[in-house]
Design a protein around this motif. Structure first.
Motif: not given
Length: 221
Positions: A2-16, A165-171, A174-177
């Motif tokens: 679940x956390x990993x899916x949140x990370x993917x979600x956060x990256x998917x929204x932050x990267x474009x 939610x934790x994974x989402x913000x972690x994603x 990760x992007x802004x780093x």
């Protein structure tokens, strides 16, 4: 999972590509990794603020008063156009990457201000964002800008878990780093990279700024 899916979600929204990443890119290639990271942190802090305000019911004022949304479009559009002018100046003055931090970085304030006037970002927290903690399901990749239709159904997870939610913000973190770090690494190897990225950032900001301004004027009419 679940956390990993949140990370993917956060990256998917932050990267474009978009105005936030344009500012992060400009700050990174002109003033270095720390400036780029601070710019990304401004947008991330705004997301945290929106999440808290949405849970408290404050952000619903956007839907309650019709005049607020066009005002946000107009304010956001003008800010983007203003920042585009700054990016053009940076493109003219940056002969190559320096990253010495001599130029005062305003990236945090820029992205934070743009986030506060971004109806799309606010709309996300009014709908999908709050749903991250409600029992249900989330089609993670369907929200990827431009490519969501083709990726729909590939990664569906159950919502209602703080881990998501934790994974989402972690994603996002990760992007802004990694995004500024990648740009800085390239900038140290390619002399004309900094002015080129600054010029592209100006184009992106000007384009989005004009779109936001036109939409805001259209909603008033």
């Amino acid at each position: 999972m679940t956390a990993l899916a949140g990370v993917v979600f956060g990256l998917a929204l932050a990267a474009p590509p978009g105005p936030m990443n344009a500012i992060i890119a400009e700050e990174s290639v002109v003033s270095g990794w720390r400036a780029g990271f601070r710019a990304g942190l401004g947008a991330m802090v705004a997301d945290v603020l929106f999440f808290v305000l949405t849970l408290a019911g404050v952000v619903t004022v956007i839907d309650r008063y019709q005049v607020v949304r066009p005002a946000l479009y107009l304010a956001g559009g003008l800010l983007m156009l203003y920042f585009a002018v700054g990016a053009i100046r940076a493109a003219r003055s940056a002969a190559s990457f320096t990253g010495d931090g001599q130029r005062a970085s305003k990236g945090f304030r820029k992205t934070f201000a743009l986030s506060l006037t971004n109806p799309y970002q606010i709309g996300f927290w009014l709908t999908v964002g709050v749903g991250l903690l409600e029992s249900g399901s989330l089609d993670v990749l369907s929200y990827v800008p431009a490519a969501g239709d083709g990726l729909a159904g590939l990664l569906v997870v159950q919502t209602g878990s703080p881990a998501l939610l934790f994974g989402f913000f972690a994603g996002i973190g990760l992007w802004i780093v990694t995004y500024p770090a990648t740009l800085v690494s390239i900038g140290r190897r390619v002399d004309r990279f900094a002015p080129a990225v600054s010029a592209l950032s100006a184009v992106v900001l000007a384009g989005f700024g004009l779109v936001f301004f036109v939409v805001g004027v259209g909603q008033i009419g």
